[in-house]
Scaffold this motif. Structure first.
Motif, PDB file in Angstrom:
ATOM      1  N   TYR A 135      -0.539   3.966 -14.928  1.00  0.00           N
ATOM      2  CA  TYR A 135       0.218   4.411 -13.768  1.00  0.00           C
ATOM      3  C   TYR A 135       1.129   3.277 -13.301  1.00  0.00           C
ATOM      4  O   TYR A 135       0.685   2.148 -13.099  1.00  0.00           O
ATOM      5  N   ILE A 136       2.410   3.564 -13.147  1.00  0.00           N
ATOM      6  CA  ILE A 136       3.369   2.542 -12.714  1.00  0.00           C
ATOM      7  C   ILE A 136       4.160   2.992 -11.500  1.00  0.00           C
ATOM      8  O   ILE A 136       5.123   2.360 -11.109  1.00  0.00           O
ATOM      9  N   GLY A 137       3.741   4.094 -10.890  1.00  0.00           N
ATOM     10  CA  GLY A 137       4.456   4.640  -9.740  1.00  0.00           C
ATOM     11  C   GLY A 137       4.128   3.889  -8.461  1.00  0.00           C
ATOM     12  O   GLY A 137       3.503   2.823  -8.468  1.00  0.00           O
ATOM     13  N   PRO A 138       4.536   4.457  -7.335  1.00  0.00           N
ATOM     14  CA  PRO A 138       4.277   3.823  -6.042  1.00  0.00           C
ATOM     15  C   PRO A 138       2.799   3.543  -5.823  1.00  0.00           C
ATOM     16  O   PRO A 138       1.948   4.390  -6.097  1.00  0.00           O
ATOM     17  N   GLY A 139       2.493   2.349  -5.341  1.00  0.00           N
ATOM     18  CA  GLY A 139       1.110   1.966  -5.080  1.00  0.00           C
ATOM     19  C   GLY A 139       0.364   1.439  -6.285  1.00  0.00           C
ATOM     20  O   GLY A 139      -0.825   1.187  -6.205  1.00  0.00           O
ATOM     21  N   SER A 140       1.061   1.244  -7.406  1.00  0.00           N
ATOM     22  CA  SER A 140       0.407   0.775  -8.633  1.00  0.00           C
ATOM     23  C   SER A 140       0.516  -0.743  -8.768  1.00  0.00           C
ATOM     24  O   SER A 140       1.248  -1.409  -8.032  1.00  0.00           O
ATOM     25  N   GLN A 141      -0.201  -1.275  -9.745  1.00  0.00           N
ATOM     26  CA  GLN A 141      -0.125  -2.704 -10.052  1.00  0.00           C
ATOM     27  C   GLN A 141       1.305  -3.097 -10.425  1.00  0.00           C
ATOM     28  O   GLN A 141       1.813  -4.114  -9.969  1.00  0.00           O
ATOM     29  N   ALA A 142       1.948  -2.269 -11.233  1.00  0.00           N
ATOM     30  CA  ALA A 142       3.332  -2.550 -11.634  1.00  0.00           C
ATOM     31  C   ALA A 142       4.258  -2.537 -10.426  1.00  0.00           C
ATOM     32  O   ALA A 142       5.174  -3.354 -10.322  1.00  0.00           O
ATOM     33  N   ASP A 143       4.018  -1.624  -9.496  1.00  0.00           N
ATOM     34  CA  ASP A 143       4.827  -1.552  -8.286  1.00  0.00           C
ATOM     35  C   ASP A 143       4.619  -2.804  -7.439  1.00  0.00           C
ATOM     36  O   ASP A 143       5.579  -3.352  -6.876  1.00  0.00           O
ATOM     37  N   LEU A 144       3.395  -3.287  -7.337  1.00  0.00           N
ATOM     38  CA  LEU A 144       3.115  -4.528  -6.607  1.00  0.00           C
ATOM     39  C   LEU A 144       3.888  -5.681  -7.225  1.00  0.00           C
ATOM     40  O   LEU A 144       4.560  -6.441  -6.517  1.00  0.00           O
ATOM     41  N   ARG A 145       3.812  -5.830  -8.542  1.00  0.00           N
ATOM     42  CA  ARG A 145       4.521  -6.919  -9.221  1.00  0.00           C
ATOM     43  C   ARG A 145       6.026  -6.816  -8.992  1.00  0.00           C
ATOM     44  O   ARG A 145       6.695  -7.814  -8.725  1.00  0.00           O
ATOM     45  N   ARG A 146       6.541  -5.597  -9.091  1.00  0.00           N
ATOM     46  CA  ARG A 146       7.982  -5.380  -8.959  1.00  0.00           C
ATOM     47  C   ARG A 146       8.441  -5.647  -7.526  1.00  0.00           C
ATOM     48  O   ARG A 146       9.438  -6.327  -7.300  1.00  0.00           O
TER      49      ARG A 146
ATOM     50  N   ALA B 111       6.688  -7.179  -4.835  1.00  0.00           N
ATOM     51  CA  ALA B 111       6.322  -8.477  -4.260  1.00  0.00           C
ATOM     52  C   ALA B 111       6.834  -9.645  -5.100  1.00  0.00           C
ATOM     53  O   ALA B 111       6.747 -10.788  -4.683  1.00  0.00           O
ATOM     54  N   GLY B 112       7.336  -9.357  -6.278  1.00  0.00           N
ATOM     55  CA  GLY B 112       7.833 -10.421  -7.146  1.00  0.00           C
ATOM     56  C   GLY B 112       6.769 -10.993  -8.053  1.00  0.00           C
ATOM     57  O   GLY B 112       7.079 -11.542  -9.094  1.00  0.00           O
ATOM     58  N   SER B 113       5.508 -10.852  -7.666  1.00  0.00           N
ATOM     59  CA  SER B 113       4.401 -11.347  -8.488  1.00  0.00           C
ATOM     60  C   SER B 113       3.088 -10.839  -7.912  1.00  0.00           C
ATOM     61  O   SER B 113       2.986 -10.580  -6.715  1.00  0.00           O
TER      62      SER B 113
ATOM     63  N   ASP C 290       4.016 -23.544  -0.261  1.00  0.00           N
ATOM     64  CA  ASP C 290       5.002 -22.650   0.346  1.00  0.00           C
ATOM     65  C   ASP C 290       5.348 -21.476  -0.563  1.00  0.00           C
ATOM     66  O   ASP C 290       5.514 -20.344  -0.089  1.00  0.00           O
ATOM     67  N   THR C 291       5.437 -21.713  -1.856  1.00  0.00           N
ATOM     68  CA  THR C 291       5.753 -20.644  -2.809  1.00  0.00           C
ATOM     69  C   THR C 291       4.633 -19.606  -2.822  1.00  0.00           C
ATOM     70  O   THR C 291       4.890 -18.393  -2.820  1.00  0.00           O
ATOM     71  N   ASP C 292       3.388 -20.072  -2.818  1.00  0.00           N
ATOM     72  CA  ASP C 292       2.236 -19.171  -2.795  1.00  0.00           C
ATOM     73  C   ASP C 292       2.221 -18.337  -1.518  1.00  0.00           C
ATOM     74  O   ASP C 292       2.001 -17.118  -1.557  1.00  0.00           O
ATOM     75  N   ARG C 293       2.466 -18.982  -0.379  1.00  0.00           N
ATOM     76  CA  ARG C 293       2.456 -18.261   0.896  1.00  0.00           C
ATOM     77  C   ARG C 293       3.571 -17.216   0.936  1.00  0.00           C
ATOM     78  O   ARG C 293       3.367 -16.110   1.447  1.00  0.00           O
ATOM     79  N   ALA C 294       4.728 -17.526   0.359  1.00  0.00           N
ATOM     80  CA  ALA C 294       5.833 -16.548   0.324  1.00  0.00           C
ATOM     81  C   ALA C 294       5.450 -15.346  -0.541  1.00  0.00           C
ATOM     82  O   ALA C 294       5.702 -14.188  -0.170  1.00  0.00           O
TER      83      ALA C 294
END
Length: 174
Positions: free
Chosen positions: A52-63, A65-67, A81-85
């Motif tokens: 699953y890569i739709g809304p609420g998925s792990q892939a969506d989180l990565r996409r 949040a950036g990571s 600072d990078t971690d907190r961001a």
């Protein structure tokens, strides 16, 4: 009696071998495969492996949040600072999906004993969890697990590999 048993065994063996005669090629081959059946539309919510890569998925989180991971210095569980961001973007994403729970995995590089690295991985995962909680993510939505050095991201005994393995990863639970 022995002779009768031996004769019966010999006869059954001969019968079995005669049944295994030479195989012949089929008279006609099956037809060539045609075009594959069309795959049902999935609205882009699943990848080729069925994840699953739709809304609420792990892939969506990565996409969004950036990571899904933050990295740590050697023998440290302090967030820079990078971690907190990154975690701030993850908290914003989690606010959009209040029904999504996560497990935060703590990892360490290969140096140190198994027990030490398990404890360090737990401190790293808890550092990420506590920061997310400080941003308003309910602690009931987050669990922590430490894998220590047991699940390396990168194989190798060099600084580049070790740096990738010193991490905390936010994993979506569905």
């Amino acid at each position: 009696m022995k002779r009768t048993l031996a004769l019966a065994l010999l006869a059954s063996g001969a019968l079995a071998l005669s049944a295994c005669g030479q195989k012949r090629a089929p008279e006609s081959l099956p037809p060539e495969p045609g075009p594959q059946a069309p795959v049902a539309a999935n609205n882009g919510d699943y990848d080729a492996n069925g994840n699953y890569i739709g809304p609420g998925s792990q892939a969506d989180l990565r996409r969004t949040a950036g990571s899904d991971r933050v990295f740590f210095d050697f023998d440290s569980y302090g967030l820079d600072d990078t971690d907190r961001a990154t975690l701030t973007r993850q908290a914003s994403w989690l606010a959009q999906y209040p029904n999504v729970n996560v497990t935060i995995e703590g990892h360490a590089d290969e140096r140190g004993t198994r027990d030490y690295n398990l404890a360090l991985g737990e401190r790293r995962a808890n550092a990420a969890k506590n920061f997310l909680a400080s941003l308003g993510v309910a602690t009931t939505r987050m669990s922590v697990v430490s894998y220590g050095k047991e699940r390396p991201e990168a194989l190798g005994s060099d600084e580049q590999s070790w740096a990738q393995n010193r991490r905390a990863v936010t994993m979506v639970i569905r």
